[in-house]
Motif scaffolding. Structure first.
Motif, PDB file in Angstrom:
ATOM      1  N   SER A 168      -6.006  -5.313  11.783  1.00 20.54           N
ATOM      2  CA  SER A 168      -4.790  -5.427  10.979  1.00 20.54           C
ATOM      3  C   SER A 168      -4.949  -5.009   9.527  1.00 20.54           C
ATOM      4  O   SER A 168      -3.986  -4.549   8.900  1.00 20.54           O
ATOM      5  CB  SER A 168      -4.273  -6.870  11.033  1.00 20.54           C
ATOM      6  OG  SER A 168      -5.228  -7.772  10.502  1.00 20.54           O
ATOM      7  N   VAL A 169      -6.136  -5.165   8.940  1.00 18.09           N
ATOM      8  CA  VAL A 169      -6.254  -4.984   7.499  1.00 18.09           C
ATOM      9  C   VAL A 169      -6.125  -3.519   7.075  1.00 18.09           C
ATOM     10  O   VAL A 169      -5.530  -3.214   6.033  1.00 18.09           O
ATOM     11  CB  VAL A 169      -7.586  -5.582   6.984  1.00 18.09           C
ATOM     12  CG1 VAL A 169      -8.786  -4.762   7.444  1.00 18.09           C
ATOM     13  CG2 VAL A 169      -7.568  -5.706   5.467  1.00 18.09           C
ATOM     14  N   TRP A 170      -6.620  -2.577   7.883  1.00 15.00           N
ATOM     15  CA  TRP A 170      -6.608  -1.174   7.461  1.00 15.00           C
ATOM     16  C   TRP A 170      -5.194  -0.598   7.402  1.00 15.00           C
ATOM     17  O   TRP A 170      -4.827   0.022   6.382  1.00 15.00           O
ATOM     18  CB  TRP A 170      -7.521  -0.353   8.373  1.00 15.00           C
ATOM     19  CG  TRP A 170      -8.920  -0.875   8.366  1.00 15.00           C
ATOM     20  CD1 TRP A 170      -9.554  -1.558   9.362  1.00 15.00           C
ATOM     21  CD2 TRP A 170      -9.855  -0.819   7.283  1.00 15.00           C
ATOM     22  NE1 TRP A 170     -10.817  -1.920   8.973  1.00 15.00           N
ATOM     23  CE2 TRP A 170     -11.031  -1.475   7.706  1.00 15.00           C
ATOM     24  CE3 TRP A 170      -9.808  -0.264   6.000  1.00 15.00           C
ATOM     25  CZ2 TRP A 170     -12.141  -1.590   6.892  1.00 15.00           C
ATOM     26  CZ3 TRP A 170     -10.916  -0.381   5.180  1.00 15.00           C
ATOM     27  CH2 TRP A 170     -12.071  -1.041   5.628  1.00 15.00           C
ATOM     28  N   PRO A 171      -4.359  -0.738   8.441  1.00 16.52           N
ATOM     29  CA  PRO A 171      -2.988  -0.239   8.304  1.00 16.52           C
ATOM     30  C   PRO A 171      -2.180  -1.007   7.271  1.00 16.52           C
ATOM     31  O   PRO A 171      -1.269  -0.454   6.655  1.00 16.52           O
ATOM     32  CB  PRO A 171      -2.401  -0.411   9.711  1.00 16.52           C
ATOM     33  CG  PRO A 171      -3.242  -1.445  10.369  1.00 16.52           C
ATOM     34  CD  PRO A 171      -4.619  -1.247   9.797  1.00 16.52           C
ATOM     35  N   GLU A 172      -2.503  -2.278   7.079  1.00 17.96           N
ATOM     36  CA  GLU A 172      -1.785  -3.065   6.085  1.00 17.96           C
ATOM     37  C   GLU A 172      -2.014  -2.535   4.677  1.00 17.96           C
ATOM     38  O   GLU A 172      -1.097  -2.503   3.843  1.00 17.96           O
ATOM     39  CB  GLU A 172      -2.238  -4.527   6.162  1.00 17.96           C
ATOM     40  CG  GLU A 172      -1.627  -5.439   5.109  1.00 17.96           C
ATOM     41  CD  GLU A 172      -2.209  -6.833   5.149  1.00 17.96           C
ATOM     42  OE1 GLU A 172      -2.948  -7.181   4.212  1.00 17.96           O
ATOM     43  OE2 GLU A 172      -1.938  -7.559   6.124  1.00 17.96           O
ATOM     44  N   VAL A 173      -3.231  -2.087   4.390  1.00 20.67           N
ATOM     45  CA  VAL A 173      -3.579  -1.641   3.045  1.00 20.67           C
ATOM     46  C   VAL A 173      -3.379  -0.139   2.866  1.00 20.67           C
ATOM     47  O   VAL A 173      -2.922   0.311   1.810  1.00 20.67           O
ATOM     48  CB  VAL A 173      -5.041  -2.014   2.719  1.00 20.67           C
ATOM     49  CG1 VAL A 173      -5.444  -1.499   1.338  1.00 20.67           C
ATOM     50  CG2 VAL A 173      -5.230  -3.522   2.786  1.00 20.67           C
ATOM     51  N   TYR A 174      -3.670   0.655   3.914  1.00 20.93           N
ATOM     52  CA  TYR A 174      -3.694   2.111   3.756  1.00 20.93           C
ATOM     53  C   TYR A 174      -2.674   2.860   4.607  1.00 20.93           C
ATOM     54  O   TYR A 174      -2.693   4.087   4.653  1.00 20.93           O
ATOM     55  CB  TYR A 174      -5.109   2.636   4.051  1.00 20.93           C
ATOM     56  CG  TYR A 174      -6.119   2.108   3.060  1.00 20.93           C
ATOM     57  CD1 TYR A 174      -6.070   2.497   1.726  1.00 20.93           C
ATOM     58  CD2 TYR A 174      -7.094   1.195   3.447  1.00 20.93           C
ATOM     59  CE1 TYR A 174      -6.977   2.002   0.803  1.00 20.93           C
ATOM     60  CE2 TYR A 174      -8.000   0.684   2.525  1.00 20.93           C
ATOM     61  CZ  TYR A 174      -7.937   1.094   1.207  1.00 20.93           C
ATOM     62  OH  TYR A 174      -8.826   0.587   0.294  1.00 20.93           O
ATOM     63  N   GLY A 175      -1.781   2.142   5.270  1.00 19.22           N
ATOM     64  CA  GLY A 175      -0.734   2.806   6.035  1.00 19.22           C
ATOM     65  C   GLY A 175      -1.200   3.256   7.408  1.00 19.22           C
ATOM     66  O   GLY A 175      -2.347   3.038   7.805  1.00 19.22           O
ATOM     67  N   ARG A 176      -0.287   3.940   8.130  1.00 20.59           N
ATOM     68  CA  ARG A 176      -0.548   4.253   9.537  1.00 20.59           C
ATOM     69  C   ARG A 176      -0.799   5.724   9.818  1.00 20.59           C
ATOM     70  O   ARG A 176      -1.403   6.074  10.824  1.00 20.59           O
ATOM     71  CB  ARG A 176       0.647   3.799  10.393  1.00 20.59           C
ATOM     72  CG  ARG A 176       0.864   2.310  10.430  1.00 20.59           C
ATOM     73  CD  ARG A 176       2.079   1.972  11.275  1.00 20.59           C
ATOM     74  NE  ARG A 176       3.327   2.357  10.612  1.00 20.59           N
ATOM     75  CZ  ARG A 176       4.414   2.761  11.237  1.00 20.59           C
ATOM     76  NH1 ARG A 176       4.410   2.846  12.542  1.00 20.59           N
ATOM     77  NH2 ARG A 176       5.502   3.070  10.582  1.00 20.59           N
ATOM     78  N   ARG A 177      -0.332   6.609   8.968  1.00 21.31           N
ATOM     79  CA  ARG A 177      -0.333   8.032   9.301  1.00 21.31           C
ATOM     80  C   ARG A 177      -1.733   8.588   9.508  1.00 21.31           C
ATOM     81  O   ARG A 177      -1.981   9.381  10.421  1.00 21.31           O
ATOM     82  CB  ARG A 177       0.386   8.820   8.204  1.00 21.31           C
ATOM     83  CG  ARG A 177       0.525  10.303   8.518  1.00 21.31           C
ATOM     84  CD  ARG A 177       1.328  11.019   7.458  1.00 21.31           C
ATOM     85  NE  ARG A 177       1.469  12.432   7.774  1.00 21.31           N
ATOM     86  CZ  ARG A 177       2.101  13.306   6.988  1.00 21.31           C
ATOM     87  NH1 ARG A 177       2.660  12.887   5.852  1.00 21.31           N
ATOM     88  NH2 ARG A 177       2.169  14.567   7.331  1.00 21.31           N
ATOM     89  N   HIS A 178      -2.668   8.217   8.663  1.00 18.30           N
ATOM     90  CA  HIS A 178      -4.047   8.720   8.746  1.00 18.30           C
ATOM     91  C   HIS A 178      -5.008   7.612   9.177  1.00 18.30           C
ATOM     92  O   HIS A 178      -6.191   7.651   8.826  1.00 18.30           O
ATOM     93  CB  HIS A 178      -4.463   9.291   7.400  1.00 18.30           C
ATOM     94  CG  HIS A 178      -3.542  10.346   6.878  1.00 18.30           C
ATOM     95  ND1 HIS A 178      -3.472  11.615   7.414  1.00 18.30           N
ATOM     96  CD2 HIS A 178      -2.618  10.314   5.872  1.00 18.30           C
ATOM     97  CE1 HIS A 178      -2.565  12.330   6.758  1.00 18.30           C
ATOM     98  NE2 HIS A 178      -2.027  11.561   5.828  1.00 18.30           N
ATOM     99  N   LEU A 179      -4.499   6.668   9.935  1.00 19.31           N
ATOM    100  CA  LEU A 179      -5.289   5.493  10.297  1.00 19.31           C
ATOM    101  C   LEU A 179      -6.533   5.863  11.093  1.00 19.31           C
ATOM    102  O   LEU A 179      -7.607   5.303  10.878  1.00 19.31           O
ATOM    103  CB  LEU A 179      -4.413   4.516  11.090  1.00 19.31           C
ATOM    104  CG  LEU A 179      -5.052   3.197  11.497  1.00 19.31           C
ATOM    105  CD1 LEU A 179      -5.524   2.417  10.278  1.00 19.31           C
ATOM    106  CD2 LEU A 179      -4.062   2.356  12.315  1.00 19.31           C
ATOM    107  N   GLY A 180      -6.401   6.808  12.029  1.00 19.33           N
ATOM    108  CA  GLY A 180      -7.553   7.196  12.838  1.00 19.33           C
ATOM    109  C   GLY A 180      -8.676   7.769  12.001  1.00 19.33           C
ATOM    110  O   GLY A 180      -9.856   7.451  12.208  1.00 19.33           O
TER     111      GLY A 180
END
Length: 426
Positions: free
Chosen positions: A354-366
């Protein structure tokens, strides 16, 4: 001081005049995606250390390896797989979920078949590398990336439900594999695993045939978190330039590094303490039993509050677990250690998703998470090596394990100011 909230309290939906619990409605609306990601987590067990190590004695006999040889091969294979996750992890942003799963499951199946062959050391290295890359790296990475991208307002709950597949795999797969191996032989057991993985691929891929879009899929979303609406989509370069990225990374890595290191040296510990190995391993069920409910509690909490709020806090039970195991030689330290590890692991799984998309968004999550996974994989390779060097130079295992607890305390204290600041400001 009140902890910042990321969304309004969700009330029960009313269906047919009776209130429907949010959990039930959420599962009903998202069954195919939750089941699909759950299965990816579950089948990744076949590339984890607690499964691939089950036949090390037979493999040493076949190939003439020593313990040192196996340790070196495992370290190199793990490092290489971590590097490839960094290279290929960004593909999860460009290709569909069904394509990523359709590629990774058969790779794991082929690796399982190669693992039981006695054609030489290089073939074994290739098999171990593919097992680590497909399961420990790619499948886990894709699963966490999908749940982070597809779920927003209920991301914590989605992580709790799907990551239970990993915990259940840890509970069921080793025991089942040993039972099958006792009945038909370990090599034929790996052939069976290979056949099952390849046969199950079309079913799992079918679950991902329709991608979940949290922005446009009718009836699939709940109230989106108000304070998360302004989170922009960082590129990997931008995330790496953000100092807070390294604070989050420092908070996330200890769980996998410490767990892998301690369990790698579990036989050394029980010999040093004059315990029975069966006594130590009998408490793994406590860890697994507490991991699952903790992921649900943690999922509920991170859906109500920001994940960064809990990043320094989950390290506390992990630190206490290490210090109890390291500094308390009484037999009761084992179940207490396992219980605390289960609590820490439950929070760790939820925060990791949960923490990565919460802080840095979803578009470049991979792409962003590929860096994280690479660091974590390398950590699982480095941890046992460092502790092994310390043991060879006369440091007691008590001191080494207790020192891991002190490391957690230091990391928690170091990242707390940044975590509190991000929780307040978003």
């Amino acid at each position: 001081m009140a902890i910042p909230r990321t969304d309004n309290l969700r009330k029960a939906r009313v269906v047919g005049g009776t209130p429907a619990p949010f959990w039930l409605k959420f599962i009903q609306r998202n069954t195919r995606w939750l089941v699909g990601i759950f299965l990816v987590f579950f089948f990744s067990a076949f590339g984890q250390s607690y499964v691939v190590s089950l036949n090390f004695e037979e493999i040493k006999s076949i190939h003439g390896f020593t313990d040192g040889d196996l340790g070196l091969i495992n370290t190199v294979a793990t490092f290489v797989s971590g590097g490839l996750v960094l290279v290929f992890g960004g593909l999860a942003d460009r290709f569909s979920a069904r394509l990523m799963i359709a590629a990774s499951l058969p790779i794991l199946g082929v690796a399982a078949f190669l693992y039981q062959l006695d054609t030489g050391p290089w073939a074994f290295f290739l098999a171990l590398f593919l097992l680590r890359f497909a399961a420990h790296g790619l499948m886990t990475h894709v699963a966490f990336t999908l749940v982070g991208r597809w779920f927003e307002a209920s991301r914590g709950r989605a992580v709790a439900i799907t990551s239970a597949g990993q915990t259940i795999g840890q509970m069921v797969v080793p025991f089942g594999f040993v039972a099958i191996g006792a009945a038909i032989g370990w090599q034929l057991a790996w052939v069976t695993v290979s056949a099952v993985l390849i046969a199950i691929t079309p079913f799992v891929v079918a679950l991902f045939w329709v991608e979940r879009d949290p922005d446009v899929t009718p009836g699939m979303t709940e109230n989106r978190p108000v304070s998360n609406d302004h989170v922009r989509d960082y590129t990997r370069r931008e995330a790496l330039a953000d100092p807070f990225f390294y604070a989050v990374l420092a908070g996330i890595v200890p769980m996998s590094l410490i767990a892998n290191t301690i369990f790698f040296y579990q036989t050394t510990l029980v010999q040093f303490r004059d315990w029975d190995l069966a006594y130590f391993t009998s408490f793994f069920g406590i860890m697994a039993a507490l991991t699952i409910p903790t992921t649900f509690v943690a999922g509920w909490l991170v859906d109500r509050y920001r994940s960064t709020t809990f990043l320094p806090l989950y390290l506390i039970p992990l630190a206490v677990a290490c210090m109890i195991l390291g500094w308390v030689e009484a037999a009761w330290s084992v179940p207490v250690f396992m219980a605390l590890m289960g609590i820490a692991n439950g929070f760790s799984l939820t925060l990791f998703g949960s923490v990565w998309p919460e802080v840095y968004g979803r578009r470049h999550l991979g792409a962003i998470r590929s860096v994280v996974v690479m660091v974590m994989i390398c950590g699982t390779a480095v941890g046992p090596g460092v502790v092994g060097v310390l043991l060879d130079h006369g440091v007691s295992i008590n001191t080494a394990f207790g020192g891991l607890g002190l490391l957690c305390c230091a990391i928690s204290a170091a990242i707390s100011p940044g975590a509190v600041s991000r929780s307040r400001n978003g």
